[in-house]
Design a protein around this motif. Structure first.
Motif, mmCIF file in Angstrom:
data_model
loop_
_atom_site.group_PDB
_atom_site.id
_atom_site.type_symbol
_atom_site.label_atom_id
_atom_site.label_comp_id
_atom_site.label_asym_id
_atom_site.label_seq_id
_atom_site.Cartn_x
_atom_site.Cartn_y
_atom_site.Cartn_z
ATOM 1 N N ARG A 50 10.088 36.037 92.916
ATOM 2 C CA ARG A 50 11.530 36.339 92.862
ATOM 3 C C ARG A 50 11.807 37.446 91.844
ATOM 4 O O ARG A 50 12.587 38.365 92.114
ATOM 5 C CB ARG A 50 12.306 35.073 92.482
ATOM 6 N N ARG A 51 11.147 37.396 90.701
ATOM 7 C CA ARG A 51 11.385 38.424 89.678
ATOM 8 C C ARG A 51 10.916 39.805 90.158
ATOM 9 O O ARG A 51 11.516 40.828 89.816
ATOM 10 C CB ARG A 51 10.699 38.042 88.355
ATOM 11 N N ILE A 52 9.824 39.822 90.936
ATOM 12 C CA ILE A 52 9.359 41.099 91.500
ATOM 13 C C ILE A 52 10.381 41.605 92.527
ATOM 14 O O ILE A 52 10.763 42.778 92.525
ATOM 15 C CB ILE A 52 7.970 40.930 92.160
ATOM 16 N N GLU A 53 10.817 40.700 93.402
ATOM 17 C CA GLU A 53 11.774 41.104 94.447
ATOM 18 C C GLU A 53 13.082 41.606 93.833
ATOM 19 O O GLU A 53 13.708 42.535 94.348
ATOM 20 C CB GLU A 53 12.056 39.926 95.376
ATOM 21 N N GLU A 54 13.493 40.981 92.728
ATOM 22 C CA GLU A 54 14.739 41.397 92.074
ATOM 23 C C GLU A 54 14.559 42.650 91.221
ATOM 24 O O GLU A 54 15.532 43.176 90.669
ATOM 25 C CB GLU A 54 15.271 40.253 91.196
ATOM 26 N N PHE A 79 8.885 47.847 83.598
ATOM 27 C CA PHE A 79 10.263 47.351 83.555
ATOM 28 C C PHE A 79 11.215 48.396 84.143
ATOM 29 O O PHE A 79 10.958 49.610 84.026
ATOM 30 C CB PHE A 79 10.695 47.075 82.107
ATOM 31 N N PRO A 80 12.341 47.953 84.690
ATOM 32 C CA PRO A 80 13.334 48.909 85.200
ATOM 33 C C PRO A 80 14.154 49.554 84.084
ATOM 34 O O PRO A 80 14.786 50.589 84.301
ATOM 35 C CB PRO A 80 14.220 48.047 86.099
ATOM 36 N N ARG A 81 14.161 48.922 82.909
ATOM 37 C CA ARG A 81 14.928 49.456 81.782
ATOM 38 C C ARG A 81 14.029 49.459 80.545
ATOM 39 O O ARG A 81 12.953 48.856 80.568
ATOM 40 C CB ARG A 81 16.175 48.586 81.519
ATOM 41 N N PRO A 82 14.422 50.098 79.462
ATOM 42 C CA PRO A 82 13.571 50.089 78.259
ATOM 43 C C PRO A 82 13.234 48.658 77.838
ATOM 44 O O PRO A 82 14.055 47.749 78.011
ATOM 45 C CB PRO A 82 14.445 50.789 77.213
ATOM 46 N N PRO A 83 12.036 48.453 77.281
ATOM 47 C CA PRO A 83 11.620 47.088 76.909
ATOM 48 C C PRO A 83 12.641 46.354 76.059
ATOM 49 O O PRO A 83 12.844 45.149 76.216
ATOM 50 C CB PRO A 83 10.311 47.319 76.146
ATOM 51 N N PHE A 125 14.336 31.095 82.749
ATOM 52 C CA PHE A 125 13.120 30.301 82.923
ATOM 53 C C PHE A 125 13.135 29.114 81.965
ATOM 54 O O PHE A 125 13.423 29.279 80.776
ATOM 55 C CB PHE A 125 11.876 31.150 82.649
ATOM 56 N N GLU A 126 12.825 27.957 82.488
ATOM 57 C CA GLU A 126 12.792 26.760 81.645
ATOM 58 C C GLU A 126 11.350 26.329 81.449
ATOM 59 O O GLU A 126 10.639 26.048 82.424
ATOM 60 C CB GLU A 126 13.584 25.626 82.311
#
Lengths: 404, 188
Positions: free
Chosen positions: A361-365, B153-157, B167-168
């Motif tokens: 899911r995190r990859i798809e998002e 990552f899509p944005r800076p770290p 996430f739990e």
């Protein structure tokens, strides 16, 4: 025999595969296609596979239990081309990633989510019992101690217990984004999850190979205040920095433990991750030279330099997470420091399927693209040479993907 | 359905270049070492007579043991570099021993010259092999490959820190409260 839908490759048709012949001797051989052996099996046509850092332990023959003729590889994905008669979970044409841990999905450990210690999939259970006290899960292409199953660095792969051992993935996402769900992404993730990271935590990570890189990103995503990565290869340190880590070059830092203490006001990092495993290098360190000598004389199998550093530098009541692979015995283990500091140690092969739904899911998002780690893409015929390049950390190699 | 593209450039295999050549040269030198060593062990008297080194049979035999041991080590080790360096040291010993044969006017001088030239030639091969093996193991110089854009990552770290807050941690991986004193007040 199950339902046979495979038209491209009939039974006992030859295919190419990377085959282990001995220490540092891997060849691209022609071998027989796999066939369905059990009703729960499936055969996949491999579209992508990868060479893992832990494959290098087999290449250098530090892990016991390999036999000449074994097919390498445990990071694999592809298209289902044949399905066993009892396998109702898969159908021909399904696109799947294959977890490196083979899981029955039914035993008490699998039902608890402890997939890497599945009680039923190691078909060489007596060997597993002898080596580890109790058997662990069967693994693809990873010694006869864990089942002696053929690996996925090949054109086709038989997936045992395939109705449980698969991750269905959607079309439209390149293999490179998904392949690492098979191992290194969930392995780095579990390495960080085992630390139960808190917002105030400093996480020190030894090793900036592919698993270390995934652990760095995972620790960042899970909210670590600081991530400090330790390696000596310039490209790996640069990639670690790109992922948000502060970096330490252990060739330039004579005392990593002292430096980490300095960086944390003398208290040490709360969490430490070993993404190195049994072939730890440390040029000039007394204990590392000692390990080398003992290993050469076959008086110990694994080099524990990283474990010793983690135990000594970790803040009391902290956590040591060990996704790095160890195979046998170590020496000079500072059990006194471990015990008196009240450290928690979490280890284990990865419970891949426990994490992959969330990670897919995190990859798809678009939260993360694991393909950042790929430096080389090759065909099977270049596999033997690439093993050496990867082992020697040449040509900026961090991760190799094979397109059979 | 996603239509992601693989954005990071990758390289093909660097090819079977000099690195493989040095390993193969080392193996060749390993077999040569074993062959020469066996000859020195089997016929020390004949060798000494041919080279005008009579009286040094025991020394030649010991060189034979050294050559065989080094050759086996080269063929069996995954990194032959130290053993090839050992061969270079052995070559120096061989040349020093041969030099002693030039004392005085001897009939075997032609044989001695030929043997010395052969050992000198093999020494060059050993040195080339050792240097090549050591160069092969050197890491790439910093900056040769640029991975600065490979964050994943899509944005800076910094902006991604804590992005997986949904996430739990499973109960079996959670630290008991008593073992995390730094959580509540941010300090130990």
């Amino acid at each position: 025999m199950g339902r046979t839908f495979r038209s491209a490759a009939g039974s006992l048709k030859p295919m190419k595969a990377l085959v282990w012949h001995g220490t540092t001797d891997i060849r691209c051989d022609t071998v027989f296609d796999p066939t369905i052996e059990d009703g729960r099996d499936a055969i996949i046509k491999v579209t992508s596979c990868a060479i893992c850092g832990s494959d290098l332990h087999l290449y250098d023959h530090f892990m016991p239990g390999m036999k000449a003729g074994d097919i390498m590889g445990h990071e694999t994905m592809g298209e289902v081309v044949e399905v066993g008669k009892d396998n109702t979970a898969l159908k021909v044409g399904d696109r799947i990633v294959v977890p490196f841990t083979i899981t029955c999905g039914q035993c008490p450990q699998c039902r608890r989510g402890n997939f890497s210690v599945c009680e039923r999939t190691n078909r060489n259970k007596p060997l597993g019992d002898a080596a580890f006290g109790h058997t662990t899960a069967g693994l693809f292409g990873y010694t006869h101690l864990t089942g002696g199953y053929a690996g996925g660095q090949a054109e086709y792969l038989r997936v045992p217990f395939a109705d449980s051992t698969h991750i269905k993935v959607p079309d439209g996402i390149p293999d490179e984004h998904l392949l690492f769900l098979s191992d290194i992404f969930p392995t780095g993730w579990q390495g960080a999850v085992q630390c139960d990271i808190q917002p105030e935590d400093t996480v020190a990570i030894w090793g900036c190979g592919a698993v270390g890189q995934m652990a760095i990103r995972s620790a960042i995503l899970l909210g670590a205040k600081r991530v400090i990565a330790i390696d000596r290869v310039p490209e790996r340190l640069e990639m670690a920095r790109a992922g948000g880590a502060e970096v330490l070059d252990y060739d330039a830092e004579p005392n990593i433990v002292a430096r980490l203490n300095d960086m944390t006001d003398g208290r040490g990092p709360e969490k430490c991750i070993d993404a190195v495993g049994l072939e730890a290098h440390a040029l000039g360190a007394v204990d590392a030279v000692y390990d080398r000598a003992k290993q050469a004389m076959m008086l110990e199998t694994d080099r524990a330099h990283v474990l010793r550093q983690m135990i000594m530098v970790c803040r009391p009541a902290g956590i040591l997470s060990v996704p790095g692979v160890y195979g046998g015995l170590i020496d000079k283990f500072p059990i006194g420091a471990l015990m008196n500091k009240g450290l928690t140690v979490r280890t284990g092969q990865t419970h891949v399927k426990r994490w992959t739904g969330d990670l897919l899911r995190r990859i798809e998002e678009g939260q993360i693209d694991p393909s950042f780690v790929i430096t080389h893409t090759i065909g099977l015929e270049d596999g033997p040479e690439m093993y050496r390049t990867f082992r020697d950390k040449q040509d900026g190699c961090i991760k190799v993907v094979i397109r059979p | 359905m996603s239509t992601m593209r693989h954005p990071y450039p990758t390289r093909p295999a660097p090819g079977r270049g000099a690195q493989a050549g040095h390993q193969e040269l080392a193996r060749g030198l390993g077999w040569f070492s074993i062959g020469l060593g066996l000859l020195e062990l089997a016929a020390p008297r004949g060798l000494c007579r041919t080279l005008g080194l009579e009286g040094r049979e025991t020394l030649v035999r010991s060189y034979g043991v050294r050559e065989v041991a080094t050759g086996v080590a080269i063929l069996m080790s995954h990194d032959p570099t130290p053993w090839i360096l050992g061969r270079v040291a052995g070559d120096a010993l061989d040349l020093a021993t041969l030099a002693q044969g030039f004392d005085g006017d001897r009939e075997q001088r032609a044989n001695l010259v030929a043997a010395t030239a052969a050992v000198a030639g093999v020494t060059v091969l050993d040195v080339v092999c050792a240097q090549g093996l050591m160069a092969d193991k050197r890491l790439s110089p910093p900056g040769r490959y640029d991975y600065r854009d490979r964050s994943g990552f899509p944005r800076p770290p910094r902006a991604m820190r804590g992005a997986a807050a949904d996430f739990e941690t499973p109960p079996d991986f959670r630290v008991p409260d008593a073992l995390r004193p730094w959580r509540d007040d941010g300090a130990a």
